[in-house]
Write an enzyme that holds these catalytic residues in place. Structure first.
Site, mmCIF file in Angstrom:
data_model
loop_
_atom_site.group_PDB
_atom_site.id
_atom_site.type_symbol
_atom_site.label_atom_id
_atom_site.label_comp_id
_atom_site.label_asym_id
_atom_site.label_seq_id
_atom_site.Cartn_x
_atom_site.Cartn_y
_atom_site.Cartn_z
ATOM 1 N N GLY A 35 0.796 -1.220 0.000
ATOM 2 C CA GLY A 35 0.000 0.000 0.000
ATOM 3 C C GLY A 35 0.829 1.271 0.000
ATOM 4 N N HIS A 41 4.470 1.632 -8.116
ATOM 5 C CA HIS A 41 3.444 0.574 -8.052
ATOM 6 C C HIS A 41 2.528 0.658 -9.277
ATOM 7 C CE1 HIS A 41 4.098 1.202 -3.555
ATOM 8 N NE2 HIS A 41 4.339 -0.075 -3.695
ATOM 9 N N GLN A 65 7.534 -9.702 7.761
ATOM 10 C CA GLN A 65 8.761 -9.241 7.110
ATOM 11 C C GLN A 65 9.385 -8.034 7.814
ATOM 12 O OE1 GLN A 65 6.515 -8.454 3.311
ATOM 13 N NE2 GLN A 65 7.969 -6.782 3.096
ATOM 14 N N LYS A 153 13.696 -1.942 -7.722
ATOM 15 C CA LYS A 153 14.370 -1.240 -6.625
ATOM 16 C C LYS A 153 14.693 -2.237 -5.515
ATOM 17 C CE LYS A 153 12.109 1.252 -3.622
ATOM 18 N NZ LYS A 153 12.372 0.567 -2.349
ATOM 19 N N ASP A 154 13.735 -3.121 -5.244
ATOM 20 C CA ASP A 154 13.946 -4.168 -4.238
ATOM 21 C C ASP A 154 14.565 -5.371 -4.944
ATOM 22 O OD1 ASP A 154 12.568 -2.786 -1.985
ATOM 23 O OD2 ASP A 154 10.901 -2.890 -3.379
HETATM 24 O O1 PAF Z 1 7.635 -5.119 -1.994
HETATM 25 C C1 PAF Z 1 6.679 -5.139 -1.193
HETATM 26 O O2 PAF Z 1 5.881 -4.210 -1.118
HETATM 27 C C2 PAF Z 1 6.502 -6.335 -0.265
HETATM 28 O O3 PAF Z 1 7.739 -6.813 0.175
HETATM 29 C C3 PAF Z 1 5.654 -7.459 -0.875
HETATM 30 C C4 PAF Z 1 6.319 -8.064 -2.109
HETATM 31 C C5 PAF Z 1 4.290 -6.927 -1.237
HETATM 32 C C6 PAF Z 1 5.488 -8.591 0.149
HETATM 33 O O4 PAF Z 1 4.870 -8.143 1.314
#
Ligand code: PAF
Length: 285
Positions: A35, A41, A65, A153-154
């Site tokens: 979110g 996104h 996480q 980015k991740d």
């Molecule tokens: O990148 C994210 O926003 C989160 O790590 C994900 C992939 C939605 C998992 O919670």
């Protein structure tokens, strides 16, 4: 698909909807998010929309996480804004699961990779990628996507998910999408919202440092320590910036490269004040 976006909160309803799509031979594109959506996104949603019959986006701030001293409780949230952005992006279903339903009281199963989560972000965020891999696999089992979209980015997250899908024979295709940046180069991130105006100006040092690395690569520099020193020098010019790590890694294994020849990824995590930001850039080509 439909003009009207459905919001689903129950796992059962989400899977029932997904099974109907599968029975109709419609492909499902999936954008999992936590979110507080930004243009990064929305670029994933756009790509998913163009490549699938139906598009599902999830919004779930995944507790597993986050470490004990991390920002789970204060992670920015904007349910109404998110819903509106996803609706205008042409999403068919917004899935907002309840934490209690995803992780019941007697929950005990996690997905853990052996090596990829260890370096880089894994060092300062132990358990983070275990939480990511677990929730992503759970979401895949509920949403039944043909294709799932993640930002670059991740990068370590993307590689962890790719490897999990490969190792566990998950049939979802993982699509890595380019990082979307602000006009001054700062990578878009929900966590940018934490930055004060002064910190926001300083945060440009991450992108500047990556561009310095790119410049060295273009001049055929091969010694990784030269890159790292130059990037660190740029970051530490900013009074509130503290590097967590700065590395040149093999994009597949994420192992440190002492010598830069072909494909290399410059990666970094930097704290600007209390906010930890990450960024990376491919140095190949
Ligand atoms: O990148 C994210 O926003 C989160 O790590 C994900 C992939 C939605 C998992 O919670």
């Amino acid at each position: 698909m439909a003009e009207i976006m459905k919001t689903i909160t129950s796992i059962h309803d989400m899977t029932t909807w997904a099974r109907d799509r599968v029975l109709n031979r419609e492909s499902i594109g999936f954008v999992p998010t936590m979110g507080y959506l930004h243009d990064g996104h929305l670029s994933l949603v756009k790509r998913a929309r163009s490549e699938n019959d139906a598009v599902v986006a999830s919004v779930f701030v995944n507790p597993t996480q986050f470490g004990q001293n991390e920002d789970f409780t204060v992670y920015p949230r904007d349910p109404d804004g998110d819903s509106e952005k996803l609706r205008s992006g042409g999403v068919d279903v917004l899935f907002i699961p309840e934490a209690d339903e995803l992780y019941g009281q007697d929950y005990e199963t996690y997905v853990e990779l052996e090596r990829l989560p260890l370096p880089l972000c894994g060092k300062s965020r132990p358990g983070h990628f275990r939480g990511v891999a677990t929730v992503v696999l759970k979401l895949f089992n509920i949403v039944l996507p043909n294709n799932a979209y993640f930002g670059s980015k991740d990068f370590q997250q993307l590689q962890v998910i790719r490897r999990m899908v490969r190792d566990l024979n998950v049939s979802t295709m993982i699509v890595g999408c380019p990082t979307v940046r602000e006009p001054d180069g700062l990578a878009m991130s929900s966590r940018n919202a934490y930055l004060s105006p002064v910190e926001r100006k300083q945060a440009i040092c991450l992108h500047d440092a990556l561009m310095i690395a790119k410049g060295l690569f273009d001049k055929t520099e091969t010694d990784a320590s030269v890159y790292i020193k130059a990037m660190k020098d740029r970051i530490t010019e900013e009074s509130d910036a503290r590097p967590d790590y700065i590395s040149l890694v093999d994009p597949e294994t994420l192992e440190d490269l002492p010598t830069v020849k072909d494909a290399a990824l410059a990666v970094m995590a930097v704290k600007i004040g209390k906010t930890r930001l990450i960024d990376n850039m491919s140095l190949a080509g």
